[in-house]
Scaffold this motif. Sequence first.
Motif, PDB file in Angstrom:
ATOM      1  N   PRO A 125      60.538  35.835  41.632  1.00 21.31           N
ATOM      2  CA  PRO A 125      59.381  35.881  40.725  1.00 21.31           C
ATOM      3  C   PRO A 125      59.757  35.693  39.255  1.00 21.31           C
ATOM      4  CG  PRO A 125      59.205  37.612  42.378  1.00 21.31           C
ATOM      5  CD  PRO A 125      60.560  36.995  42.554  1.00 21.31           C
ATOM      6  N   GLN A 126      60.885  36.271  38.838  1.00 25.49           N
ATOM      7  CA  GLN A 126      61.275  36.116  37.432  1.00 25.49           C
ATOM      8  C   GLN A 126      61.649  34.676  37.101  1.00 25.49           C
ATOM      9  OE1 GLN A 126      62.768  38.070  39.673  1.00 25.49           O
ATOM     10  NE2 GLN A 126      65.021  38.152  39.409  1.00 25.49           N
ATOM     11  N   ASP A 127      62.221  33.962  38.092  1.00 30.30           N
ATOM     12  CA  ASP A 127      62.562  32.558  37.870  1.00 30.30           C
ATOM     13  C   ASP A 127      61.308  31.684  37.870  1.00 30.30           C
ATOM     14  OD1 ASP A 127      65.297  32.939  37.553  1.00 30.30           O
ATOM     15  OD2 ASP A 127      65.685  32.802  39.709  1.00 30.30           O
ATOM     16  N   GLU A 128      60.326  32.027  38.680  1.00 28.16           N
ATOM     17  CA  GLU A 128      59.061  31.298  38.662  1.00 28.16           C
ATOM     18  C   GLU A 128      58.381  31.445  37.309  1.00 28.16           C
ATOM     19  OE1 GLU A 128      56.714  32.632  41.938  1.00 28.16           O
ATOM     20  OE2 GLU A 128      57.809  31.438  43.419  1.00 28.16           O
ATOM     21  N   SER A 129      58.447  32.645  36.755  1.00 27.84           N
ATOM     22  CA  SER A 129      57.881  32.863  35.417  1.00 27.84           C
ATOM     23  C   SER A 129      58.658  32.083  34.367  1.00 27.84           C
ATOM     24  CB  SER A 129      57.908  34.367  35.073  1.00 27.84           C
ATOM     25  OG  SER A 129      57.109  35.105  35.962  1.00 27.84           O
ATOM     26  N   LEU A 130      59.965  32.002  34.553  1.00 25.96           N
ATOM     27  CA  LEU A 130      60.806  31.243  33.630  1.00 25.96           C
ATOM     28  C   LEU A 130      60.412  29.769  33.633  1.00 25.96           C
ATOM     29  CD1 LEU A 130      63.480  31.774  31.861  1.00 25.96           C
ATOM     30  CD2 LEU A 130      64.657  30.668  33.752  1.00 25.96           C
ATOM     31  N   LEU A 131      60.197  29.218  34.834  1.00 22.20           N
ATOM     32  CA  LEU A 131      59.821  27.818  34.942  1.00 22.20           C
ATOM     33  C   LEU A 131      58.451  27.555  34.308  1.00 22.20           C
ATOM     34  CD1 LEU A 131      62.285  27.602  36.816  1.00 22.20           C
ATOM     35  CD2 LEU A 131      60.879  26.238  38.385  1.00 22.20           C
ATOM     36  N   ALA A 132      57.516  28.467  34.519  1.00 17.28           N
ATOM     37  CA  ALA A 132      56.184  28.292  33.936  1.00 17.28           C
ATOM     38  C   ALA A 132      56.255  28.266  32.403  1.00 17.28           C
ATOM     39  CB  ALA A 132      55.255  29.409  34.407  1.00 17.28           C
ATOM     40  N   ALA A 133      57.059  29.160  31.842  1.00 13.66           N
ATOM     41  CA  ALA A 133      57.202  29.196  30.385  1.00 13.66           C
ATOM     42  C   ALA A 133      57.915  27.950  29.869  1.00 13.66           C
ATOM     43  CB  ALA A 133      57.963  30.459  29.971  1.00 13.66           C
ATOM     44  N   GLU A 134      58.940  27.513  30.615  1.00 10.61           N
ATOM     45  CA  GLU A 134      59.673  26.315  30.215  1.00 10.61           C
ATOM     46  C   GLU A 134      58.775  25.086  30.222  1.00 10.61           C
ATOM     47  OE1 GLU A 134      62.874  23.654  29.275  1.00 10.61           O
ATOM     48  OE2 GLU A 134      62.601  25.826  29.027  1.00 10.61           O
ATOM     49  N   ASN A 135      57.957  24.970  31.241  1.00  9.60           N
ATOM     50  CA  ASN A 135      57.073  23.809  31.336  1.00  9.60           C
ATOM     51  C   ASN A 135      56.022  23.816  30.235  1.00  9.60           C
ATOM     52  OD1 ASN A 135      58.398  22.657  33.513  1.00  9.60           O
ATOM     53  ND2 ASN A 135      57.170  23.748  35.027  1.00  9.60           N
ATOM     54  N   GLN A 136      55.576  24.989  29.839  1.00  6.30           N
ATOM     55  CA  GLN A 136      54.628  25.053  28.732  1.00  6.30           C
ATOM     56  C   GLN A 136      55.285  24.580  27.433  1.00  6.30           C
ATOM     57  OE1 GLN A 136      51.287  25.723  28.984  1.00  6.30           O
ATOM     58  NE2 GLN A 136      51.382  24.904  26.905  1.00  6.30           N
ATOM     59  N   SER A 137      56.540  24.958  27.222  1.00  6.08           N
ATOM     60  CA  SER A 137      57.266  24.495  26.032  1.00  6.08           C
ATOM     61  C   SER A 137      57.437  22.979  26.055  1.00  6.08           C
ATOM     62  CB  SER A 137      58.633  25.175  25.950  1.00  6.08           C
ATOM     63  OG  SER A 137      58.508  26.567  25.754  1.00  6.08           O
ATOM     64  N   ARG A 138      57.763  22.438  27.213  1.00  9.67           N
ATOM     65  CA  ARG A 138      57.940  20.990  27.324  1.00  9.67           C
ATOM     66  C   ARG A 138      56.637  20.240  27.062  1.00  9.67           C
ATOM     67  NH1 ARG A 138      62.608  19.381  31.613  1.00  9.67           N
ATOM     68  NH2 ARG A 138      64.122  20.957  30.979  1.00  9.67           N
ATOM     69  N   LYS A 139      55.530  20.784  27.556  1.00  8.26           N
ATOM     70  CA  LYS A 139      54.228  20.168  27.299  1.00  8.26           C
ATOM     71  C   LYS A 139      53.890  20.200  25.811  1.00  8.26           C
ATOM     72  CE  LYS A 139      52.297  21.246  31.861  1.00  8.26           C
ATOM     73  NZ  LYS A 139      51.309  22.077  32.604  1.00  8.26           N
ATOM     74  N   THR A 140      54.305  21.269  25.132  1.00  8.36           N
ATOM     75  CA  THR A 140      54.083  21.357  23.685  1.00  8.36           C
ATOM     76  C   THR A 140      54.822  20.239  22.959  1.00  8.36           C
ATOM     77  OG1 THR A 140      53.743  23.759  23.727  1.00  8.36           O
ATOM     78  CG2 THR A 140      54.465  22.797  21.631  1.00  8.36           C
ATOM     79  N   VAL A 141      56.062  19.985  23.365  1.00 18.03           N
ATOM     80  CA  VAL A 141      56.855  18.928  22.727  1.00 18.03           C
ATOM     81  C   VAL A 141      56.210  17.563  22.973  1.00 18.03           C
ATOM     82  CG1 VAL A 141      59.091  17.742  22.723  1.00 18.03           C
ATOM     83  CG2 VAL A 141      59.002  20.240  22.846  1.00 18.03           C
ATOM     84  N   VAL A 142      55.761  17.313  24.189  1.00 18.95           N
ATOM     85  CA  VAL A 142      55.143  16.023  24.521  1.00 18.95           C
ATOM     86  C   VAL A 142      53.844  15.830  23.739  1.00 18.95           C
ATOM     87  CG1 VAL A 142      54.042  14.702  26.362  1.00 18.95           C
ATOM     88  CG2 VAL A 142      56.206  15.856  26.789  1.00 18.95           C
ATOM     89  N   MET A 143      53.010  16.860  23.692  1.00 16.79           N
ATOM     90  CA  MET A 143      51.763  16.763  22.931  1.00 16.79           C
ATOM     91  C   MET A 143      52.037  16.538  21.449  1.00 16.79           C
ATOM     92  SD  MET A 143      48.499  16.755  22.649  1.00 16.79           S
ATOM     93  CE  MET A 143      47.791  17.374  24.181  1.00 16.79           C
ATOM     94  N   SER A 144      53.067  17.191  20.934  1.00 15.04           N
ATOM     95  CA  SER A 144      53.423  17.013  19.528  1.00 15.04           C
ATOM     96  C   SER A 144      53.909  15.598  19.260  1.00 15.04           C
ATOM     97  CB  SER A 144      54.492  18.032  19.126  1.00 15.04           C
ATOM     98  OG  SER A 144      54.003  19.358  19.278  1.00 15.04           O
TER      99      SER A 144
END
Length: 223
Positions: A151-170
């Motif tokens: 579960p902690q790794d799943e949360s890690l991936l979700a947070a990482e993907n949100q950061s990556r989406k921020t970079v792409v949108m920027s």
Amino acid sequence: MKGRLLTSLLALACFLFSACAVITVNVYFPEKAAKEAYKSLDDMLLKPGEKPAGESAPPTPVPLEQQKPQSRLFDRVPSLSLVAQAWAADTDADADALAVELSSMPEVLKAYDEMSSRLPRLTALFNSGAIGISKQGLVVAPPSAKAKLAPQDESLLAAENQSRKTVVMSMAKAILKLQKQKETKEALNQVLGRAAATFAETKREAAHPGWWVQLPNDRWVQK
């Protein structure tokens, strides 16, 4: 006389409408420049475990005598339909301008701070084959994964993907800004898909041997 004047006004209105359509529809995507800018950001800002999120300093400015002046970039970006022509060369100066613009965005710096803090754990998961890079450049469990993530790794991936989406949108926003385009939903949609695809290509190329990556045709391969 009045009829001729009305006809002229209608013709002018149609011209102005079509000119606006050119601005919102024809957004050029500088693929090479975007790819180089992504690489520059990773080189400058993606540093594993150096500082906790929110504390990283902006990249060291390039001395003025070595810079390609950003104002020169703006000077060569004409209005209306000539925007694509100005960016058609897709030059190193365009890549530099994009990298500078992105590194000045607080949300991008925050995203890279957070990605840096996650990098050691993500690298371990990549090395074990538990996760891979999707065709969108996101971090997911590949079909070959032998066990479910904790579960902690799943949360890690979700947070990482949100950061990556921020970079792409920027990246999409930076491209519009440097082309002097209005940041409309339509304009963003035109560049967002290609910004994501270029981001994913950059991540696939940077993947280590043995990591799982998904190709644009949906096939998963081990690099």
